[in-house]
Design an enzyme around this catalytic site. Structure first.
Site, mmCIF file in Angstrom:
data_model
loop_
_atom_site.group_PDB
_atom_site.id
_atom_site.type_symbol
_atom_site.label_atom_id
_atom_site.label_comp_id
_atom_site.label_asym_id
_atom_site.label_seq_id
_atom_site.Cartn_x
_atom_site.Cartn_y
_atom_site.Cartn_z
ATOM 1 N N ARG A 64 0.832 -1.272 -0.012
ATOM 2 C CA ARG A 64 -0.053 0.098 0.086
ATOM 3 C C ARG A 64 0.870 1.053 -0.168
ATOM 4 O O ARG A 64 0.544 2.317 -0.803
ATOM 5 C CB ARG A 64 -0.971 0.137 1.193
ATOM 6 C CG ARG A 64 -1.953 1.093 1.229
ATOM 7 C CD ARG A 64 -2.953 0.836 2.336
ATOM 8 N NE ARG A 64 -4.336 1.893 2.394
ATOM 9 C CZ ARG A 64 -4.134 2.485 3.267
ATOM 10 N NH1 ARG A 64 -3.527 2.792 4.281
ATOM 11 N NH2 ARG A 64 -5.159 3.446 3.135
ATOM 12 N N HIS A 68 0.250 4.332 -2.481
ATOM 13 C CA HIS A 68 -0.013 5.579 -2.268
ATOM 14 C C HIS A 68 1.051 6.558 -2.626
ATOM 15 O O HIS A 68 0.871 7.720 -2.751
ATOM 16 C CB HIS A 68 -0.358 5.461 -0.750
ATOM 17 C CG HIS A 68 -1.715 5.322 -0.389
ATOM 18 N ND1 HIS A 68 -2.526 5.810 0.401
ATOM 19 C CD2 HIS A 68 -2.410 4.108 -0.790
ATOM 20 C CE1 HIS A 68 -3.796 5.237 0.427
ATOM 21 N NE2 HIS A 68 -3.649 4.313 -0.405
ATOM 22 N N ASN A 96 -4.603 8.691 4.163
ATOM 23 C CA ASN A 96 -3.519 7.957 4.717
ATOM 24 C C ASN A 96 -3.648 8.066 6.276
ATOM 25 O O ASN A 96 -2.846 7.286 6.921
ATOM 26 C CB ASN A 96 -2.099 8.796 4.296
ATOM 27 C CG ASN A 96 -1.910 8.478 2.488
ATOM 28 O OD1 ASN A 96 -2.559 7.771 2.132
ATOM 29 N ND2 ASN A 96 -1.133 9.556 2.056
ATOM 30 N N HIS A 195 -6.177 -6.222 -1.966
ATOM 31 C CA HIS A 195 -6.964 -6.287 -0.829
ATOM 32 C C HIS A 195 -7.399 -7.696 -0.468
ATOM 33 O O HIS A 195 -8.246 -7.970 0.334
ATOM 34 C CB HIS A 195 -8.387 -5.512 -1.280
ATOM 35 C CG HIS A 195 -8.314 -3.921 -0.969
ATOM 36 N ND1 HIS A 195 -9.092 -3.045 -1.335
ATOM 37 C CD2 HIS A 195 -6.911 -3.384 -0.892
ATOM 38 C CE1 HIS A 195 -8.558 -1.753 -1.054
ATOM 39 N NE2 HIS A 195 -7.446 -1.907 -0.780
#
Length: 320
Positions: A64, A68, A96, A195
């Site tokens: 992740r 990001h 975040n 996910h």
């Protein structure tokens, strides 16, 4: 004569510029550190495996972090920068804040690599390699990471909040968010498959388990128990109820059963244009792994800093 000289000069300049452009493109290569820091990849891999062995959830967190990072200003490690007089940290963006994690692992990796090769390996490349190694450690796909990124000296909370996907997005918003980064619909569905590991906070799925109609009733009741209407924002639930710690294709099987935890997950299978892709991945793990690996490489190519742009940070959380 003068005009011919000028034309020749112009052609020469253009050829130099074209050569320079090709050189910049070629800087991202899997062999970038082979001579300057041959221990880089093995050092990162060992540290990633140690971190995930201590806490299985860290695999999802490291993947992740790379995601990001790349969606804001490109893959430049801007997500790692702390607040400073000239920096409004992306860590404070609502996508975040209190949920992005793994910074201490990246700091530890960077410190170890710095001892071996001071000022050589960028934080942006560490994020890219760590995400691949995290996937591999939890039985996910592998891919060849292209290297040679440099680190940004800026960050943008505003861009993070504008460009990062949100757990409450509908399908069109999801598609638009990924398209803005040059990623296709198939890339989006494949990358969403990350996910299949990790956990989400109650605040990100409360609306789904209380208000959505495209959700399995028993699944909704179970998730409500750990996510009260007006309390427990930080309570965690696995994104994949079946195999939350192993990278596989159960994520897509869950969507078909209306058991996606986030609204932005379930919209991928809700009578829309992505239903067929979800169905194919639910039946063919090999196809999902292949597309996920390809999409991760493609994502890693988003606007990298190369050449003399940016810097190689000594500490990932601050500029030199």
């Amino acid at each position: 004569m003068g005009s011919r000289v000028c034309v020749s000069c112009f052609v020469a300049i253009m050829l130099l510029l074209m050569a320079s452009a090709r050189q910049t493109d070629a800087q991202l290569t899997s062999t970038f550190y082979d001579k300057s820091c041959p221990a880089a990849l093995s050092t990162i891999r060992k540290a990633v495996r140690t971190a995930i062995a201590k806490e299985r959830r860290m695999a999802a967190s490291l993947i992740r972090l790379h995601f990001h990072d790349c969606f804001v200003q490109g893959c430049d490690a801007s997500v790692l920068l702390d607040d400073a007089p000239s920096i409004n940290s992306e860590k404070n963006a609502f996508q975040n804040f209190r949920s992005l994690r793994g910074f201490e692992v990246v700091d530890s990796i960077k410190a170890t690599v710095e001892k071996a090769c001071p000022g050589v390996v960028s934080c942006a490349d560490i994020l890219a390699v760590a995400s691949r190694d995290a996937s591999e450690y939890v039985n996910g796909p592998m891919w060849t990471v292209k290297l040679g990124r440099r680190d940004s000296i800026t960050a943008s909370k505003d861009l993070a909040e504008a460009d990062l996907p949100i757990a409450f997005n509908d399908l069109d918003a999801q598609i638009s968010s990924f398209a803005k980064q040059g990623l296709s619909v198939r890339d989006m569905v494949a990358l969403s498959g990350a996910h299949t590991i990790g956990q989400a906070q109650c605040a990100t799925f409360r609306g789904r388990v209380y208000n959505d109609t495209n959700i399995d009733a028993g699944f909704a009741r179970m998730r409500r128990r750990g996510c009260p209407v007006s309390d427990g924002n930080g309570n965690l639930a696995p994104l994949d109820l079946v195999t939350p710690n192993s990278f596989d294709n159960n994520y897509y099987k869950n969507l078909i059963q209306k058991k996606g935890l986030l609204h932005s997950d379930q919209v991928l299978f809700n009578g829309g244009s992505t239903d067929d892709i979800v169905t194919s991945y639910s039946k063919d793990k090999t196809a999902f792994y292949s597309d996920f690996a390809s999409a991760m490489v493609k994502m890693g190519d988003i606007s990298p800093l190369t050449g003399s742009s940016g810097q190689i940070r000594k500490v990932c959380s601050v500029v030199n």
